[in-house]
Design a protein around this motif. Structure first.
Motif, short mmCIF file in Angstrom:
data_model
loop_
_atom_site.label_atom_id
_atom_site.label_comp_id
_atom_site.label_asym_id
_atom_site.label_seq_id
_atom_site.Cartn_x
_atom_site.Cartn_y
_atom_site.Cartn_z
N UNK A 199 0.79 -1.22 0.00
CA UNK A 199 0.00 0.00 0.00
C UNK A 199 0.83 1.28 0.00
N UNK A 200 1.98 1.28 0.65
CA UNK A 200 2.81 2.50 0.70
C UNK A 200 3.34 2.85 -0.67
N UNK A 201 3.84 1.86 -1.39
CA UNK A 201 4.35 2.09 -2.74
C UNK A 201 3.24 2.55 -3.66
N UNK A 202 2.05 1.95 -3.50
CA UNK A 202 0.91 2.34 -4.33
C UNK A 202 0.50 3.78 -4.05
N UNK A 203 0.43 4.16 -2.77
CA UNK A 203 0.02 5.51 -2.41
C UNK A 203 1.00 6.55 -2.96
N UNK A 204 2.30 6.26 -2.83
CA UNK A 204 3.31 7.19 -3.34
C UNK A 204 3.20 7.34 -4.85
N UNK A 205 2.97 6.22 -5.55
CA UNK A 205 2.82 6.23 -7.00
C UNK A 205 1.61 7.06 -7.42
N UNK A 206 0.49 6.86 -6.74
CA UNK A 206 -0.73 7.60 -7.07
C UNK A 206 -0.55 9.10 -6.82
N UNK A 207 0.07 9.43 -5.69
CA UNK A 207 0.19 10.84 -5.32
C UNK A 207 1.08 11.61 -6.29
N UNK A 208 2.22 11.03 -6.67
CA UNK A 208 3.12 11.77 -7.54
C UNK A 208 2.53 11.94 -8.93
N UNK A 209 1.79 10.93 -9.41
CA UNK A 209 1.21 11.05 -10.75
C UNK A 209 -0.03 11.93 -10.73
N UNK A 210 -0.73 11.98 -9.62
CA UNK A 210 -1.85 12.92 -9.50
C UNK A 210 -1.32 14.35 -9.51
N UNK A 211 -0.18 14.54 -8.88
CA UNK A 211 0.44 15.88 -8.87
C UNK A 211 0.87 16.30 -10.27
N UNK A 212 1.46 15.37 -11.01
CA UNK A 212 1.88 15.67 -12.38
C UNK A 212 0.67 16.00 -13.25
N UNK A 213 -0.39 15.19 -13.12
CA UNK A 213 -1.61 15.44 -13.91
C UNK A 213 -2.20 16.81 -13.59
N UNK A 214 -2.22 17.16 -12.30
CA UNK A 214 -2.77 18.45 -11.89
C UNK A 214 -1.95 19.61 -12.46
N UNK A 215 -0.64 19.46 -12.47
CA UNK A 215 0.24 20.51 -13.00
C UNK A 215 0.03 20.67 -14.51
N UNK A 216 -0.18 19.54 -15.19
CA UNK A 216 -0.38 19.61 -16.63
C UNK A 216 -1.72 20.27 -16.95
N UNK A 217 -2.76 19.95 -16.18
CA UNK A 217 -4.06 20.58 -16.40
C UNK A 217 -4.01 22.08 -16.13
N UNK A 218 -3.18 22.44 -15.16
CA UNK A 218 -3.04 23.86 -14.83
C UNK A 218 -2.08 24.59 -15.76
N UNK A 219 -1.50 23.82 -16.70
CA UNK A 219 -0.55 24.39 -17.67
C UNK A 219 0.64 25.06 -16.98
N UNK A 220 1.18 24.36 -15.98
CA UNK A 220 2.37 24.86 -15.31
C UNK A 220 3.56 24.78 -16.27
#
Length: 254
Positions: free
Chosen positions: A172-193
């Motif tokens: 679960x720890x590896x899964x949570x870290x994987x989800x969080x970092x990719x959610x952050x990347x997706x959010x940055x891309x949507x925000x056109x950072x």
């Protein structure tokens, strides 16, 4: 008395409480499970014919072989209580799981399908046998979409199609870290950072991606090693196992 697998007379002696048909079911299951690829067996005896005691008889004989890590999945709390009470007639101590973080640790356990579908701790225990009562609950939709119950059954029974889900349950720890970092990347891309900012996060994701990939590889290796005689056996009990043609898929690979 030693256990002689599949031997009808031996089963009758060790399980005199069962009727003849139930003893036949136990013999049939043991013969099936003795095959290297005999991963599952299904009983479609009619309602009221005693499938519960057939399942309990199989569980009893597993325990006599030193394979007491048994999980029973049922539709409701009432049915769960029935299994616990009936198990006492065979001298079996079956424990009801207490919530979605409890896997019973050892011995025989019973839980509802709702718990099975949410309880990741079940994937962190090695099961000898899983019994699914009213197994049609595993897949009932016309389109054949699997339930969370089925996903988790495949995972905990070391089915090759359950590798990803078992990885999620065990890491679960590896899964949570994987989800969080990719959610952050997706959010940055949507925000056109700026691309430079996104690149920094992508670089930070490299070791996280590797840890998640390594976890999947580890679990895949464990599942591959478990195929054959060592794999968890599964009993399916249902008078009406398949509501639709596509539902037969839940029994695939067993």
């Amino acid at each position: 008395m030693p256990i002689v697998l599949g031997d009808r007379a031996n089963i009758e002696q060790s399980l005199p409480f069962l009727n003849g048909g139930q003893q036949d079911d136990v013999a049939f299951a043991e013969t099936r499970f003795a095959k290297p690829d005999g991963y599952g067996v299904m009983f479609t005896n009619g309602t009221g014919t005693g499938k519960t005691y057939s399942g309990l008889g199989i569980a009893y004989r597993f325990a006599r072989q030193g394979k007491g890590n048994v999980l029973i999945a049922v539709p409701t709390q009432k049915v769960m209580e029935d299994w616990i009470r009936s198990g006492k007639n065979l001298g079996l101590d079956i424990t009801a799981l207490d919530g979605t973080r409890d896997n019973g640790r050892k011995g025989m356990a019973v839980t509802t399908y709702a718990n099975l579908g949410q309880n990741d701790s079940l994937g962190r225990r090695d099961w000898d046998l899983v019994i699914t009562d009213e197994s049609h609950y595993l897949m009932q939709e016309k389109d054949g979409n699997p339930t969370t119950f089925l996903h988790n059954l495949r995972a905990i029974s070391m089915h090759p199609r359950g590798v990803l889900r078992l990885t999620e349950m065990r890491h679960p720890k590896e899964l949570q870290a994987f989800k969080e970092v990719h959610a952050r990347i997706d959010a940055m891309m949507r925000a056109k950072r700026p691309e430079a900012e996104i690149l920094v996060v992508r670089r930070s994701a490299v070791p996280i991606n590797k840890a998640w990939a390594d976890a999947q590889g580890k679990v895949k290796g464990a599942v591959e090693a478990a195929q054959g005689p060592a794999r968890t056996r599964v009993v399916f009990l249902s008078a009406t196992p398949f509501a639709y043609e596509k539902n037969v898929d839940y029994a695939e690979g067993y």
